[in-house]
Write a protein that holds these residues in place. Structure first.
Motif, short mmCIF file in Angstrom:
data_model
loop_
_atom_site.label_atom_id
_atom_site.label_comp_id
_atom_site.label_asym_id
_atom_site.label_seq_id
_atom_site.Cartn_x
_atom_site.Cartn_y
_atom_site.Cartn_z
N GLY A 22 0.76 -1.24 0.00
CA GLY A 22 0.00 0.00 0.00
C GLY A 22 0.80 1.29 0.00
N GLU A 23 2.12 1.21 -0.01
CA GLU A 23 2.94 2.43 -0.03
C GLU A 23 2.94 3.03 -1.43
OE1 GLU A 23 4.05 3.78 2.56
OE2 GLU A 23 4.16 2.17 4.02
N PRO A 24 2.91 4.36 -1.56
CA PRO A 24 3.07 4.99 -2.86
C PRO A 24 4.46 4.69 -3.43
CG PRO A 24 2.22 6.56 -1.25
CD PRO A 24 2.64 5.34 -0.50
N TRP A 25 4.58 4.61 -4.74
CA TRP A 25 5.84 4.21 -5.36
C TRP A 25 6.99 5.11 -4.96
CZ3 TRP A 25 8.63 7.38 -8.51
CH2 TRP A 25 7.98 8.50 -9.03
N ILE A 26 6.76 6.43 -4.89
CA ILE A 26 7.86 7.34 -4.56
C ILE A 26 8.32 7.14 -3.11
CG2 ILE A 26 6.38 9.29 -3.92
CD1 ILE A 26 8.54 11.12 -5.23
N LEU A 27 7.41 6.85 -2.21
CA LEU A 27 7.79 6.60 -0.83
C LEU A 27 8.54 5.28 -0.71
CD1 LEU A 27 7.78 7.48 2.12
CD2 LEU A 27 5.57 6.30 2.36
N ALA A 28 8.10 4.26 -1.44
CA ALA A 28 8.78 2.97 -1.40
C ALA A 28 10.24 3.10 -1.84
CB ALA A 28 8.05 1.95 -2.28
N TRP A 29 10.48 3.82 -2.94
CA TRP A 29 11.86 4.02 -3.41
C TRP A 29 12.65 4.90 -2.45
CZ3 TRP A 29 14.40 1.13 -6.57
CH2 TRP A 29 13.74 0.46 -7.60
N THR A 30 12.02 5.93 -1.91
CA THR A 30 12.71 6.83 -0.98
C THR A 30 13.12 6.08 0.28
OG1 THR A 30 11.50 8.72 -1.86
CG2 THR A 30 12.49 9.00 0.30
N LEU A 31 12.23 5.27 0.80
CA LEU A 31 12.56 4.48 1.99
C LEU A 31 13.65 3.45 1.68
CD1 LEU A 31 9.00 3.90 3.48
CD2 LEU A 31 10.79 5.42 4.36
N GLN A 32 13.56 2.82 0.52
CA GLN A 32 14.56 1.82 0.13
C GLN A 32 15.94 2.45 0.03
OE1 GLN A 32 14.58 -1.46 -0.13
NE2 GLN A 32 16.70 -1.40 -0.77
N GLY A 70 18.42 8.92 -10.71
CA GLY A 70 19.82 9.28 -10.51
C GLY A 70 20.15 9.48 -9.04
N ALA A 71 19.27 10.14 -8.32
CA ALA A 71 19.49 10.36 -6.89
C ALA A 71 19.46 9.05 -6.11
CB ALA A 71 18.45 11.33 -6.35
N TRP A 72 18.61 8.13 -6.54
CA TRP A 72 18.52 6.83 -5.89
C TRP A 72 19.59 5.85 -6.37
CZ3 TRP A 72 12.70 7.09 -7.20
CH2 TRP A 72 12.01 7.82 -6.23
N ARG A 73 20.36 6.28 -7.38
CA ARG A 73 21.44 5.48 -7.97
C ARG A 73 20.92 4.15 -8.53
NH1 ARG A 73 23.89 7.59 -3.21
NH2 ARG A 73 25.49 9.13 -3.75
N ILE A 74 19.82 4.25 -9.25
CA ILE A 74 19.25 3.08 -9.91
C ILE A 74 18.91 3.44 -11.34
CG2 ILE A 74 18.32 1.98 -7.83
CD1 ILE A 74 15.63 3.22 -8.56
N ASN A 75 18.64 2.43 -12.12
CA ASN A 75 18.27 2.61 -13.52
C ASN A 75 16.83 3.11 -13.59
OD1 ASN A 75 17.25 1.96 -16.18
ND2 ASN A 75 19.17 0.85 -16.47
N VAL A 76 16.58 4.10 -14.42
CA VAL A 76 15.24 4.66 -14.55
C VAL A 76 14.23 3.60 -15.00
CG1 VAL A 76 15.47 5.50 -16.93
CG2 VAL A 76 13.97 6.70 -15.34
N ASP A 77 14.67 2.60 -15.75
CA ASP A 77 13.77 1.53 -16.19
C ASP A 77 13.21 0.75 -14.99
OD1 ASP A 77 14.12 2.22 -18.85
OD2 ASP A 77 15.79 0.82 -19.11
N GLU A 78 14.02 0.58 -13.94
CA GLU A 78 13.53 -0.12 -12.75
C GLU A 78 12.44 0.68 -12.06
OE1 GLU A 78 17.12 -0.90 -10.53
OE2 GLU A 78 17.22 -2.92 -11.37
N VAL A 79 12.61 1.99 -12.01
CA VAL A 79 11.58 2.84 -11.40
C VAL A 79 10.30 2.76 -12.23
CG1 VAL A 79 10.97 5.16 -10.65
CG2 VAL A 79 13.32 4.39 -10.46
N MET A 80 10.44 2.79 -13.54
CA MET A 80 9.27 2.74 -14.42
C MET A 80 8.45 1.46 -14.22
SD MET A 80 10.58 4.57 -17.89
CE MET A 80 8.94 4.69 -18.59
N LEU A 81 9.13 0.37 -13.85
CA LEU A 81 8.42 -0.88 -13.61
C LEU A 81 7.49 -0.80 -12.41
CD1 LEU A 81 11.30 -3.48 -14.17
CD2 LEU A 81 9.31 -3.09 -15.64
N THR A 82 7.74 0.14 -11.52
CA THR A 82 6.94 0.24 -10.30
C THR A 82 5.88 1.34 -10.33
OG1 THR A 82 8.54 1.70 -9.23
CG2 THR A 82 8.86 -0.68 -8.93
N LEU A 83 5.83 2.08 -11.43
CA LEU A 83 4.84 3.16 -11.52
C LEU A 83 3.44 2.60 -11.71
CD1 LEU A 83 6.60 5.72 -13.88
CD2 LEU A 83 6.47 5.76 -11.40
#
Length: 90
Positions: A22-32, A70-83
């Motif tokens: 139930g976490e929003p995607w941006i919060l999940a990445w920020t916490l990770q 870039g700030a999370w030091r991950i590939n943008v494609d991985e973030v797109m998978l979670t949107l």
């Protein structure tokens, strides 16, 4: 001395699990990434109020997404998978 092989850590699994809980995607990445919104804002150039809007469900632009990845030091494609559907502004 023999050292057992450690499995490669993939943050995508932990993020996907947080989103499923139930976490929003941006919060999940920020916490990770253990990055505060203040630091995330400084590193990306995205104002904190805009990060709050994204957290609340506003669409994110491709340039914002690239800056976040870039700030999370991950590939943008991985973030797109979670949107969620409709989160990426066209």
């Amino acid at each position: 001395m023999f050292r057992p092989e450690r499995p490669h850590w993939n943050p995508l699994q932990a993020v996907a699990q947080a989103i499923a809980a139930g976490e929003p995607w941006i919060l999940a990445w920020t916490l990770q990434s253990t990055t505060s919104y203040r630091l995330l804002s400084r590193q990306t150039g995205i104002p904190e109020h805009r990060l709050d809007q994204i957290y609340l469900g506003a669409s994110v632009s491709r340039s914002e997404l690239a800056a976040l990845a870039g700030a999370w030091r991950i590939n943008v494609d991985e973030v797109m998978l979670t949107l969620p559907p409709g989160a990426l502004a066209v």
